[in-house]
Structures are given as C-alpha cells and as structure tokens.
Design an enzyme around this catalytic site. Structure first.
Site, short mmCIF file in Angstrom:
data_model
loop_
_atom_site.label_atom_id
_atom_site.label_comp_id
_atom_site.label_asym_id
_atom_site.label_seq_id
_atom_site.Cartn_x
_atom_site.Cartn_y
_atom_site.Cartn_z
N ASN A 13 47.23 6.53 42.79
CA ASN A 13 47.13 5.59 42.73
C ASN A 13 48.15 4.62 41.48
OD1 ASN A 13 46.92 2.64 42.85
ND2 ASN A 13 44.84 2.81 42.12
N TRP A 14 49.20 4.57 41.98
CA TRP A 14 50.40 3.95 41.00
C TRP A 14 49.74 2.50 40.27
CZ3 TRP A 14 56.80 5.24 42.66
CH2 TRP A 14 56.25 6.83 43.24
N LYS A 15 49.36 1.42 41.10
CA LYS A 15 48.98 0.45 40.30
C LYS A 15 50.10 -0.76 40.10
CE LYS A 15 45.06 2.91 38.10
NZ LYS A 15 43.72 2.50 37.53
N HIS A 98 39.74 -1.54 45.87
CA HIS A 98 39.95 -0.76 45.03
C HIS A 98 38.87 -1.56 43.61
CE1 HIS A 98 40.96 0.60 41.15
NE2 HIS A 98 41.50 2.16 41.50
N GLU A 100 39.37 -2.66 40.67
CA GLU A 100 40.59 -3.45 40.20
C GLU A 100 40.52 -4.65 40.94
OE1 GLU A 100 43.60 -0.26 39.20
OE2 GLU A 100 42.26 -0.22 37.40
N GLU A 170 34.38 6.13 43.33
CA GLU A 170 35.38 5.82 41.45
C GLU A 170 34.90 4.77 40.98
OE1 GLU A 170 39.87 6.48 42.28
OE2 GLU A 170 39.92 3.93 42.72
N GLY A 176 40.38 4.71 34.74
CA GLY A 176 41.31 4.37 33.15
C GLY A 176 40.72 4.54 31.97
N SER A 216 39.86 8.72 35.71
CA SER A 216 40.71 9.62 34.60
C SER A 216 40.44 11.31 35.51
CB SER A 216 39.51 10.11 33.67
OG SER A 216 39.50 8.45 33.07
N GLY A 237 45.03 8.18 38.78
CA GLY A 237 45.62 6.21 38.10
C GLY A 237 46.84 7.32 38.04
N GLY A 238 46.04 7.10 36.47
CA GLY A 238 47.06 7.12 35.37
C GLY A 238 47.97 8.86 35.63
C1 PEP Z 1 42.29 4.89 39.61
O1 PEP Z 1 43.05 3.90 40.01
O2 PEP Z 1 41.98 4.83 41.18
C2 PEP Z 1 41.96 6.22 38.63
C3 PEP Z 1 40.98 6.96 39.19
O3 PEP Z 1 42.93 5.45 38.06
P1 PEP Z 1 42.93 6.75 36.49
O4 PEP Z 1 42.65 7.99 37.03
O5 PEP Z 1 43.99 6.30 35.86
O6 PEP Z 1 40.87 6.70 36.03
#
Ligand code: PEP
Length: 255
Positions: A13-15, A98, A100, A170, A176, A216, A237-238
């Site tokens: 997930n590049w956001k 999500h 966010e 999640e 994040g 994470s 994500g990251g």
């Molecule tokens: C996400 O955005 O779905 C996510 C899990 O982010 P991260 O891996 O950065 O925690």
C-alpha cells in the site's frame, strides 16, 4: 500461512507516495521477484499512478490495486473515482476501509460496506481493512470490535462472491508506528476473523479466505508473521516503498 488451503497475497500500500514515473521505475525492479514468487504480488498505488502501474505490470505476475473506490456508479461526486473507471484501466483489486480513510476521510462501516458491494458487483476484488485502536485493545474489546467490523463490511455480500474477498487485519496502533503486533496476536485476530466468516458463510469459505496482516510488517519480521497458520499474507505500507525490503517480504511468503 496455510498454503495448502489458501492463496498468500503480499500487497504493497503505497498510500500518497511516488509519482507516475517513479511508479514505472519501481515496478520494473519488482518484476523478477514477482515472477519467481510463491504468492500473489499486488501494488496499491495512488489513482494518478494507476495507468503507469497497469502498463508496467503487463506480462508480469504483479497485480494492481487502487486504494479506494466510490460506491456509486457515476455522477456528481467531485474528486471521486468509480469501479468502472478502475476496471477500464485494468485494475483488479481495491483496498477498502483502510484506517487512514476511516480516520481522515470519515469512512464508516456503512460506506465501507457499500464500497465492498459495489466493488464485487463490478468485478473488483476488495481488500477490506479492519482493526482496533490502542484504546480498544487496552479495553479488551478487540475481538468484539473486529468481529463487528467484519460483519458490517460483509453485510449483503452474496455467498457466490465471498471467494473474491480478502480481509486485512490492521491494528491501528501498529500502522506506520514501527510497533508490530506479535505473530501470536496477529494469528489470534486473523483466526477470529476467519471464525466470523465461518459463522456467516460456512467453514469451507472461511478456510479458503485469504486473511492478511498489516501494521509495520517489514523485511525483518515478515517471516515470523507469515509463518502463522492464519496469516495468509500482508498489507504493507512503509516497507513496500523500498524494493529491497519488499522483495524480502515476497520471499518470506515462500514458507
Ligand atoms: C498500511 O498502510 O496498510 C500499513 C500496514 O502501513 P505500515 O506497513 O507502514 O504500518
């Protein structure tokens, strides 16, 4: 992961990161790893990067996801994007709900459900995000909350479509933040999601469903998380923004 029963899906997930030209370049670096992968590899890119992503994955094993979709077919919804628009581009998956989006864009269980129904009706595969806040975990209501989110998201989903649904657990406190759920915590809540699906659609449908963990996940902890029976992949994500790290996670899904 229980690879005998279900497909492992590793989705990045590049956001709101990367431009269209960076998208093409980045996907080029992922193609060899995906060709060799034991899992499905998905990249969820910003709307404006979708054409570049679809072009870049042509002839490869990588699938493209959007990060959101509107629940109406078309009309006066400034700034929104419909399922037909995504399908016309060649997008196959869409992340829905999500945390966010729920936190910053006022998405609710009801709008998430409407989006899930629309995605399935049109032929997009939804990756539905559920997960509790830190306060909810500390109050001991994780199970009730996640089960309720799961049921609300799936309200009205026909049994014939349940095999197209992916659910990503999640925990909000792990997204994040660098604070990952332990592999046992992820396994436990993923198992609860599977039991909830079993209650609605039966054991066979639940056993066949891909339930991801996200929060994470990175090159260091992926193998342990993905080693759990109920963790059938990751929403990342990251770490999905760095080709080297994402490749390690794809490789960790081989176990
Ligand atoms: C996400 O955005 O779905 C996510 C899990 O982010 P991260 O891996 O950065 O925690």
């Amino acid at each position: 992961m229980n690879t005998a029963k279900r497909k492992t899906v590793i989705a990045g997930n590049w956001k709101m990161n990367k431009t269209p030209s960076q998208t093409a370049e980045f996907i080029k670096q992922l193609v060899p790893a995906a060709a060799d992968a034991a899992c499905e590899v998905v990249v969820a890119v910003p709307f404006v990067c979708l054409p570049a992503a679809v072009q870049a994955v042509k002839g490869s094993a990588i699938k493209v996801a959007a990060q959101n979709v509107h629940f109406e077919d078309q009309g006066a919804y400034t700034g929104e994007v419909s399922a037909d628009m995504l399908l016309d581009l060649g997008v196959e998956y869409v992340i829905i709900g999500h945390s966010e989006r729920r936190q910053y864009f006022a998405e609710t269980d009801q709008t998430v459900n409407k989006k899930v129904l629309k995605a399935l009706q049109k032929g997009l595969r939804p990756i539905i995000c559920v997960g509790e806040s830190l306060e909810q975990r500390e109050a001991g209501v994780t199970e009730e909350f996640v089960a309720m989110q799961t049921k609300e998201a799936l309200l009205g989903v026909p049994a014939a479509d349940i095999d197209k649904v992916i659910i990503a657990y999640e925990p909000i406190w792990a997204i994040g933040t660098g604070r990952t759920a332990t592999a046992d915590q992820a396994d436990e809540v993923n198992g609860l999601i599977r039991r909830t699906v079993a209650g609605l659609y039966g054991e066979a449908a639940a056993e066949a469903m891909t339930v991801q963990y996200g929060g994470s996940m990175n090159a260091k902890n992926a193998a342990e998380l993905l080693g759990k029976d109920n963790v059938d992949g990751g929403l990342i994500g990251g770490a999905s923004l760095k080709a080297d790290d994402f490749r390690v996670i794809i490789e960790a899904a081989r176990q």
